[in-house]
Motif scaffolding. Sequence first.
Motif, mmCIF file in Angstrom:
data_model
loop_
_atom_site.group_PDB
_atom_site.id
_atom_site.type_symbol
_atom_site.label_atom_id
_atom_site.label_comp_id
_atom_site.label_asym_id
_atom_site.label_seq_id
_atom_site.Cartn_x
_atom_site.Cartn_y
_atom_site.Cartn_z
ATOM 1 N N LEU A 135 29.679 -3.521 -25.724
ATOM 2 C CA LEU A 135 30.534 -4.569 -25.677
ATOM 3 C C LEU A 135 31.626 -4.536 -26.748
ATOM 4 O O LEU A 135 31.438 -3.950 -27.816
ATOM 5 N N LYS A 136 32.768 -4.919 -26.275
ATOM 6 C CA LYS A 136 33.887 -4.901 -27.400
ATOM 7 C C LYS A 136 34.798 -6.079 -27.199
ATOM 8 O O LYS A 136 34.776 -6.735 -25.865
ATOM 9 N N LYS A 137 35.693 -6.478 -27.944
ATOM 10 C CA LYS A 137 36.756 -7.640 -27.657
ATOM 11 C C LYS A 137 37.362 -7.438 -26.348
ATOM 12 O O LYS A 137 37.943 -6.325 -26.148
ATOM 13 N N GLY A 138 37.376 -8.313 -25.634
ATOM 14 C CA GLY A 138 38.051 -8.392 -24.105
ATOM 15 C C GLY A 138 37.323 -7.793 -23.107
ATOM 16 O O GLY A 138 37.641 -8.331 -22.021
ATOM 17 N N SER A 139 35.785 -7.427 -23.506
ATOM 18 C CA SER A 139 35.020 -6.990 -22.233
ATOM 19 C C SER A 139 34.754 -8.121 -21.709
ATOM 20 O O SER A 139 34.634 -9.377 -21.932
ATOM 21 N N GLN A 140 34.783 -7.963 -20.163
ATOM 22 C CA GLN A 140 34.335 -8.935 -19.341
ATOM 23 C C GLN A 140 32.852 -8.778 -19.086
ATOM 24 O O GLN A 140 32.256 -7.904 -18.876
ATOM 25 N N VAL A 141 32.108 -10.150 -19.152
ATOM 26 C CA VAL A 141 30.686 -9.996 -19.028
ATOM 27 C C VAL A 141 30.150 -11.155 -18.362
ATOM 28 O O VAL A 141 30.834 -12.375 -18.323
ATOM 29 N N TYR A 142 29.058 -10.933 -17.693
ATOM 30 C CA TYR A 142 28.212 -12.095 -17.088
ATOM 31 C C TYR A 142 27.034 -12.297 -17.951
ATOM 32 O O TYR A 142 26.191 -11.360 -18.357
ATOM 33 N N VAL A 143 26.656 -13.511 -18.283
ATOM 34 C CA VAL A 143 25.517 -13.795 -19.000
ATOM 35 C C VAL A 143 24.670 -14.899 -18.501
ATOM 36 O O VAL A 143 25.238 -15.895 -18.006
ATOM 37 N N GLU A 144 23.267 -14.722 -18.290
ATOM 38 C CA GLU A 144 22.368 -15.907 -17.890
ATOM 39 C C GLU A 144 21.583 -16.169 -19.282
ATOM 40 O O GLU A 144 21.116 -15.181 -20.181
ATOM 41 N N GLY A 145 21.448 -17.230 -19.433
ATOM 42 C CA GLY A 145 20.478 -17.742 -20.415
ATOM 43 C C GLY A 145 20.172 -19.186 -20.438
ATOM 44 O O GLY A 145 20.194 -19.913 -19.256
ATOM 45 N N ARG A 146 19.873 -19.670 -21.821
ATOM 46 C CA ARG A 146 19.357 -21.223 -21.719
ATOM 47 C C ARG A 146 20.147 -21.829 -23.211
ATOM 48 O O ARG A 146 20.454 -21.029 -24.061
ATOM 49 N N LEU A 147 20.431 -23.056 -23.029
ATOM 50 C CA LEU A 147 21.106 -23.581 -24.186
ATOM 51 C C LEU A 147 20.185 -23.946 -25.246
ATOM 52 O O LEU A 147 18.956 -24.405 -24.964
ATOM 53 N N ARG A 148 20.430 -23.775 -26.475
ATOM 54 C CA ARG A 148 19.715 -24.182 -27.676
ATOM 55 C C ARG A 148 20.462 -24.870 -28.686
ATOM 56 O O ARG A 148 21.424 -24.157 -29.179
ATOM 57 N N THR A 149 20.291 -25.880 -29.448
ATOM 58 C CA THR A 149 20.876 -26.480 -30.333
ATOM 59 C C THR A 149 20.076 -26.301 -31.618
ATOM 60 O O THR A 149 18.987 -26.567 -31.627
ATOM 61 N N ARG A 150 20.687 -25.559 -32.829
ATOM 62 C CA ARG A 150 20.090 -25.612 -34.056
ATOM 63 C C ARG A 150 20.564 -26.489 -34.876
ATOM 64 O O ARG A 150 21.848 -26.966 -34.742
ATOM 65 N N LYS A 151 19.826 -26.889 -35.806
ATOM 66 C CA LYS A 151 20.406 -27.871 -36.898
ATOM 67 C C LYS A 151 20.092 -27.299 -38.209
ATOM 68 O O LYS A 151 19.057 -26.765 -38.583
ATOM 69 N N TRP A 152 20.925 -27.585 -39.203
ATOM 70 C CA TRP A 152 21.121 -27.111 -40.787
ATOM 71 C C TRP A 152 21.681 -28.146 -41.386
ATOM 72 O O TRP A 152 22.505 -29.005 -40.867
ATOM 73 N N GLN A 153 21.463 -27.801 -42.615
ATOM 74 C CA GLN A 153 22.240 -28.567 -43.651
ATOM 75 C C GLN A 153 23.359 -27.806 -44.360
ATOM 76 O O GLN A 153 23.063 -26.793 -44.763
ATOM 77 N N ASP A 154 24.520 -28.309 -44.558
ATOM 78 C CA ASP A 154 25.551 -27.552 -45.351
ATOM 79 C C ASP A 154 25.264 -27.725 -46.642
ATOM 80 O O ASP A 154 24.312 -28.451 -47.402
ATOM 81 N N LYS A 155 26.457 -27.159 -47.427
ATOM 82 C CA LYS A 155 26.024 -27.153 -49.042
ATOM 83 C C LYS A 155 26.252 -28.582 -49.545
ATOM 84 O O LYS A 155 25.722 -28.691 -50.636
ATOM 85 N N ASP A 156 26.818 -29.515 -48.952
ATOM 86 C CA ASP A 156 26.797 -31.101 -49.521
ATOM 87 C C ASP A 156 25.638 -31.771 -48.870
ATOM 88 O O ASP A 156 25.780 -32.993 -49.055
ATOM 89 N N GLY A 157 24.807 -31.192 -48.146
ATOM 90 C CA GLY A 157 23.614 -31.891 -47.626
ATOM 91 C C GLY A 157 23.646 -32.579 -46.432
ATOM 92 O O GLY A 157 22.780 -33.372 -45.873
ATOM 93 N N GLN A 158 24.719 -32.393 -45.569
ATOM 94 C CA GLN A 158 25.292 -33.098 -44.418
ATOM 95 C C GLN A 158 24.370 -32.268 -43.138
ATOM 96 O O GLN A 158 24.581 -30.887 -43.264
ATOM 97 N N ASP A 159 23.976 -32.946 -42.467
ATOM 98 C CA ASP A 159 23.252 -32.463 -41.185
ATOM 99 C C ASP A 159 24.250 -31.610 -40.321
ATOM 100 O O ASP A 159 25.424 -32.278 -39.876
ATOM 101 N N ARG A 160 24.370 -30.297 -40.011
ATOM 102 C CA ARG A 160 25.143 -29.769 -38.845
ATOM 103 C C ARG A 160 24.523 -29.211 -38.016
ATOM 104 O O ARG A 160 23.206 -28.914 -37.842
ATOM 105 N N TYR A 161 25.051 -29.146 -36.401
ATOM 106 C CA TYR A 161 24.604 -28.785 -35.389
ATOM 107 C C TYR A 161 25.422 -27.632 -34.720
ATOM 108 O O TYR A 161 26.497 -27.651 -34.842
#
Length: 150
Positions: free
Chosen positions: A70-96
């Motif tokens: 693949l490269k920039k501009g390539s047309q693609v079909y993708v199947e998958g599942r949604l996943r939400t990740r959680k982490w904390q930034d350098k200020d300790g705030q929760d990010r998703y």
Amino acid sequence: MASVNKVIVVGNLGRDPETRYMPDGAAITNVSVATSFQWTDKASGEKKEETEWHRVVFRGKLAEVAGEYLKKGSQVYVEGRLRTRKWQDKDGQDRYSTEIRGDVMQMLGRREGGGEPREPAMEAKAAEPKGAPAKKPAGKFDDLEDDIPF
């Protein structure tokens, strides 16, 4: 109660894939896929377009293939599942971050500039005499083209 977490996205890559390797040697490739929706504004009659960006993560052998072909501009079909990740930034705030964990990937569009052909049959076709008729397999359901109807 049964549940389903399935996503299908058909779009174009907004940048080249980013592949990295875990300490155990497993590949992970991140891509950004753009999908667009077009409509006509009823009030003004003006055509409008809305683009949505999707983060897609491939793992293992599929990650290696995506990173190589693949490269920039390539047309693609993708199947998958949604996943939400959680982490904390350098200020300790929760990010998703919500991403698609890609399980199936199909390259679409033309092959021009999209890497080397993956079909070993390409070499065999070049070796056939020019006067020989093209061999066509018997009509089976699996032989139909993989056109997406939308």
